[in-house]
Write a protein that holds these residues in place. Structure first.
Motif, PDB file in Angstrom:
ATOM      1  N   VAL A 253       0.930  -1.394  -0.163  1.00 51.50           N
ATOM      2  CA  VAL A 253       0.166   0.045  -0.058  1.00 51.50           C
ATOM      3  C   VAL A 253       0.998   1.356   0.130  1.00 51.50           C
ATOM      4  O   VAL A 253       1.982   1.235   0.620  1.00 51.50           O
ATOM      5  N   GLU A 254       0.232   2.279  -0.442  1.00 48.84           N
ATOM      6  CA  GLU A 254       0.906   3.681  -0.694  1.00 48.84           C
ATOM      7  C   GLU A 254       0.481   4.400   0.348  1.00 48.84           C
ATOM      8  O   GLU A 254      -0.844   4.219   0.974  1.00 48.84           O
ATOM      9  N   ASN A 255       0.927   5.476   0.441  1.00 50.97           N
ATOM     10  CA  ASN A 255       0.235   6.755   1.610  1.00 50.97           C
ATOM     11  C   ASN A 255      -1.006   7.105   1.026  1.00 50.97           C
ATOM     12  O   ASN A 255      -2.012   7.769   1.597  1.00 50.97           O
ATOM     13  N   ASP A 256      -0.982   7.456  -0.328  1.00 51.43           N
ATOM     14  CA  ASP A 256      -2.027   7.872  -1.252  1.00 51.43           C
ATOM     15  C   ASP A 256      -3.170   6.580  -1.566  1.00 51.43           C
ATOM     16  O   ASP A 256      -2.694   5.790  -2.236  1.00 51.43           O
ATOM     17  N   LEU A 257      -4.447   6.942  -1.626  1.00 58.72           N
ATOM     18  CA  LEU A 257      -5.214   5.971  -1.825  1.00 58.72           C
ATOM     19  C   LEU A 257      -5.171   5.760  -3.450  1.00 58.72           C
ATOM     20  O   LEU A 257      -5.536   4.401  -3.754  1.00 58.72           O
ATOM     21  N   VAL A 258      -5.204   6.676  -4.269  1.00 57.82           N
ATOM     22  CA  VAL A 258      -5.043   6.369  -5.702  1.00 57.82           C
ATOM     23  C   VAL A 258      -4.183   5.427  -6.038  1.00 57.82           C
ATOM     24  O   VAL A 258      -4.365   4.557  -6.860  1.00 57.82           O
ATOM     25  N   SER A 259      -2.881   5.548  -5.663  1.00 56.89           N
ATOM     26  CA  SER A 259      -1.933   4.636  -6.074  1.00 56.89           C
ATOM     27  C   SER A 259      -2.035   3.373  -5.513  1.00 56.89           C
ATOM     28  O   SER A 259      -1.462   2.264  -6.285  1.00 56.89           O
ATOM     29  N   THR A 260      -2.434   2.873  -4.381  1.00 56.03           N
ATOM     30  CA  THR A 260      -2.856   1.783  -4.074  1.00 56.03           C
ATOM     31  C   THR A 260      -3.817   1.202  -4.640  1.00 56.03           C
ATOM     32  O   THR A 260      -3.928   0.124  -5.039  1.00 56.03           O
ATOM     33  N   ALA A 261      -4.967   1.870  -5.083  1.00 60.31           N
ATOM     34  CA  ALA A 261      -6.153   1.371  -5.837  1.00 60.31           C
ATOM     35  C   ALA A 261      -5.614   0.851  -7.281  1.00 60.31           C
ATOM     36  O   ALA A 261      -5.944  -0.195  -7.691  1.00 60.31           O
ATOM     37  N   ALA A 262      -4.433   1.667  -7.853  1.00 59.79           N
ATOM     38  CA  ALA A 262      -4.063   1.155  -8.944  1.00 59.79           C
ATOM     39  C   ALA A 262      -3.228  -0.214  -9.012  1.00 59.79           C
ATOM     40  O   ALA A 262      -3.242  -0.918  -9.760  1.00 59.79           O
ATOM     41  N   ARG A 263      -2.489  -0.353  -7.715  1.00 58.18           N
ATOM     42  CA  ARG A 263      -1.710  -1.534  -7.629  1.00 58.18           C
ATOM     43  C   ARG A 263      -3.143  -2.869  -7.193  1.00 58.18           C
ATOM     44  O   ARG A 263      -2.390  -3.777  -7.634  1.00 58.18           O
ATOM     45  N   VAL A 264      -3.987  -2.663  -6.713  1.00 59.15           N
ATOM     46  CA  VAL A 264      -4.954  -3.558  -6.460  1.00 59.15           C
ATOM     47  C   VAL A 264      -5.558  -3.887  -7.950  1.00 59.15           C
ATOM     48  O   VAL A 264      -5.568  -5.053  -8.233  1.00 59.15           O
TER      49      VAL A 264
ATOM     50  N   GLU B  61     -12.231  -2.170  -1.812  1.00 58.86           N
ATOM     51  CA  GLU B  61     -13.326  -2.770  -2.293  1.00 58.86           C
ATOM     52  C   GLU B  61     -13.511  -2.121  -3.652  1.00 58.86           C
ATOM     53  O   GLU B  61     -14.143  -2.763  -4.667  1.00 58.86           O
ATOM     54  N   LEU B  62     -12.869  -0.966  -3.838  1.00 60.19           N
ATOM     55  CA  LEU B  62     -13.176  -0.170  -5.029  1.00 60.19           C
ATOM     56  C   LEU B  62     -12.813  -0.836  -6.184  1.00 60.19           C
ATOM     57  O   LEU B  62     -13.741  -1.033  -7.225  1.00 60.19           O
ATOM     58  N   GLU B  63     -11.638  -1.235  -6.293  1.00 55.13           N
ATOM     59  CA  GLU B  63     -11.261  -2.106  -7.499  1.00 55.13           C
ATOM     60  C   GLU B  63     -11.581  -3.447  -7.654  1.00 55.13           C
ATOM     61  O   GLU B  63     -12.117  -3.763  -8.665  1.00 55.13           O
ATOM     62  N   PRO B  64     -11.615  -4.269  -6.592  1.00 55.28           N
ATOM     63  CA  PRO B  64     -12.428  -5.615  -7.078  1.00 55.28           C
ATOM     64  C   PRO B  64     -13.837  -5.690  -7.469  1.00 55.28           C
ATOM     65  O   PRO B  64     -14.342  -6.216  -8.499  1.00 55.28           O
ATOM     66  N   VAL B  65     -14.612  -4.601  -6.767  1.00 58.71           N
ATOM     67  CA  VAL B  65     -16.079  -4.504  -7.436  1.00 58.71           C
ATOM     68  C   VAL B  65     -16.137  -3.947  -8.901  1.00 58.71           C
ATOM     69  O   VAL B  65     -16.724  -4.417  -9.523  1.00 58.71           O
ATOM     70  N   ALA B  66     -15.072  -2.868  -8.964  1.00 53.74           N
ATOM     71  CA  ALA B  66     -15.256  -2.440 -10.363  1.00 53.74           C
ATOM     72  C   ALA B  66     -14.589  -3.319 -11.669  1.00 53.74           C
ATOM     73  O   ALA B  66     -15.196  -3.449 -12.698  1.00 53.74           O
ATOM     74  N   ALA B  67     -13.823  -4.208 -10.973  1.00 48.05           N
ATOM     75  CA  ALA B  67     -13.322  -5.462 -11.953  1.00 48.05           C
ATOM     76  C   ALA B  67     -14.516  -6.433 -12.214  1.00 48.05           C
ATOM     77  O   ALA B  67     -14.504  -6.882 -13.226  1.00 48.05           O
ATOM     78  N   ALA B  68     -15.336  -6.692 -11.235  1.00 46.19           N
ATOM     79  CA  ALA B  68     -16.553  -7.305 -11.387  1.00 46.19           C
ATOM     80  C   ALA B  68     -17.454  -6.690 -12.499  1.00 46.19           C
ATOM     81  O   ALA B  68     -18.114  -7.540 -13.143  1.00 46.19           O
ATOM     82  N   ARG B  69     -17.759  -5.603 -12.245  1.00 45.07           N
ATOM     83  CA  ARG B  69     -18.340  -4.803 -13.216  1.00 45.07           C
ATOM     84  C   ARG B  69     -18.143  -4.781 -14.638  1.00 45.07           C
ATOM     85  O   ARG B  69     -18.881  -4.831 -15.618  1.00 45.07           O
TER      86      ARG B  69
ATOM     87  N   GLY C 153     -20.548   6.013  -9.046  1.00 41.18           N
ATOM     88  CA  GLY C 153     -20.008   7.091  -9.775  1.00 41.18           C
ATOM     89  C   GLY C 153     -19.817   8.395  -9.369  1.00 41.18           C
ATOM     90  O   GLY C 153     -19.406   9.314 -10.120  1.00 41.18           O
ATOM     91  N   GLU C 154     -19.842   8.320  -8.082  1.00 41.61           N
ATOM     92  CA  GLU C 154     -19.495   9.885  -7.570  1.00 41.61           C
ATOM     93  C   GLU C 154     -18.776   9.638  -6.012  1.00 41.61           C
ATOM     94  O   GLU C 154     -18.770   8.913  -5.311  1.00 41.61           O
ATOM     95  N   GLY C 155     -17.574  10.334  -6.167  1.00 38.56           N
ATOM     96  CA  GLY C 155     -16.419  10.065  -5.173  1.00 38.56           C
ATOM     97  C   GLY C 155     -15.367  11.041  -5.433  1.00 38.56           C
ATOM     98  O   GLY C 155     -15.338  11.997  -6.390  1.00 38.56           O
ATOM     99  N   PRO C 156     -14.188  10.934  -4.838  1.00 42.63           N
ATOM    100  CA  PRO C 156     -13.111  11.811  -4.691  1.00 42.63           C
ATOM    101  C   PRO C 156     -12.602  11.450  -6.152  1.00 42.63           C
ATOM    102  O   PRO C 156     -12.374  10.368  -6.555  1.00 42.63           O
ATOM    103  N   ARG C 157     -12.006  12.501  -6.513  1.00 39.93           N
ATOM    104  CA  ARG C 157     -11.100  12.269  -7.864  1.00 39.93           C
ATOM    105  C   ARG C 157     -10.049  11.160  -7.934  1.00 39.93           C
ATOM    106  O   ARG C 157      -9.090  10.998  -6.950  1.00 39.93           O
ATOM    107  N   GLY C 158     -10.073  10.524  -8.892  1.00 36.33           N
ATOM    108  CA  GLY C 158      -9.158   9.341  -8.752  1.00 36.33           C
ATOM    109  C   GLY C 158      -9.675   7.875  -8.101  1.00 36.33           C
ATOM    110  O   GLY C 158      -8.998   6.858  -8.291  1.00 36.33           O
ATOM    111  N   LEU C 159     -10.830   8.083  -7.564  1.00 40.15           N
ATOM    112  CA  LEU C 159     -11.184   6.861  -6.781  1.00 40.15           C
ATOM    113  C   LEU C 159     -12.829   6.701  -7.247  1.00 40.15           C
ATOM    114  O   LEU C 159     -13.512   6.641  -6.169  1.00 40.15           O
TER     115      LEU C 159
END
Length: 266
Positions: free
Chosen positions: A41-52, A74-82, A121-127
């Protein structure tokens, strides 16, 4: 089966959130997986999401189990399933909280309270998930602590909400959310869906939750009726030995019923 371990804790608003790193390690060890992936994991969530996202792209074609860490993993696992299943996907959100805030409505500013809204579809930029999950294909299960803005969104956007430990009501809600499709379900479990009088190792406890046997019965009913696209288990903050003793067989049983017979790969 692949377990993707994401010891992210910076998305949590709990004062004890750093315990989530150890919780992710312990949860991953409870999953009888063929393949194990640890996401740094990274200090910023966007970078960690990219790694997931990268880790999931390399996983085999079987069931994946995402373990956190906070619910934001769960952002990326659910998005991948979608992306994989399109509008067949229904997201079942076992949680004490709705996780449906936006950056503007969130009382805490913590992403773990926004991740389901980000998936719609609504959230922080990059997430924010793309393509988004239709809110009408989301079923809240056991949620009992909604902020006013979340409750308003549930009402206006058509999110289904099953509060009771009623397997028939839950599976009927999933079928209705799927509409004319043959639904495939992503099962998200925040462990604070459990009653804190029984299981207290979470950062944001809320009273009147499910007993472990009720949670297992609900997930079993879901998996017996629908294919399971993925499973996420999050928000374990180990603090009591008795909670770990309770959790280990519960996690194994949840994974076993979700693995099922592979119907989600149809």
């Amino acid at each position: 089966m692949t377990v993707v371990q994401v010891p992210q804790w910076r998305g949590s608003g709990a004062p004890t959130a750093e315990r989530l790193r150890e919780g992710a390690r312990l949860l991953a060890a409870m999953v009888p997986a063929d393949e194990r992936v640890l996401v740094e994991v990274e200090n910023d969530l966007v970078s960690t999401a990219a790694r997931v996202r990268e880790a999931l792209a390399k996983a085999d074609g079987g069931l994946w189990v995402a373990v956190g860490g906070d619910c934001g993993v769960e952002l990326e696992p659910v998005a991948a399933a979608r992306r994989r299943y399109g509008d067949r996907l229904v997201v079942v959100w076992f949680d004490a909280h709705g996780d449906l805030n936006t950056p503007e409505s969130s009382p805490s500013g913590a992403f773990h309270g926004m991740v389901l809204r980000a998936l719609t579809g609504e959230g922080p930029r990059g997430l924010v998930a793309a393509p988004a999950v239709d809110p009408r294909r989301v079923v809240l299960a056991g949620v009992r602590d909604l902020d006013p803005a979340e409750a308003a969104f549930v009402g206006s956007a058509g999110v289904r909400h099953v509060r009771a430990a009623d397997p028939v009501a839950l599976t009927d809600a999933i079928a209705a959310a799927g509409g004319t499709t043959d639904p495939v379900v992503y099962v998200h479990i925040d462990l604070d869906v459990l009653d804190p009088e029984v299981f207290a190792s979470v950062g944001s406890p809320s009273p009147d939750g499910f007993r472990p046997d009720q949670l297992l019965a609900l997930v079993t009913a879901v998996a017996e009726r629908f294919g399971v696209a993925g499973l996420g288990i999050t928000e374990y903050e180990p603090s009591r030995p008795e909670d770990q003793k309770l959790l280990a067989p519960l996690v194994a049983a949840l994974v076993e019923v979700c693995a099922g017979d592979g119907r989600a790969t149809r």
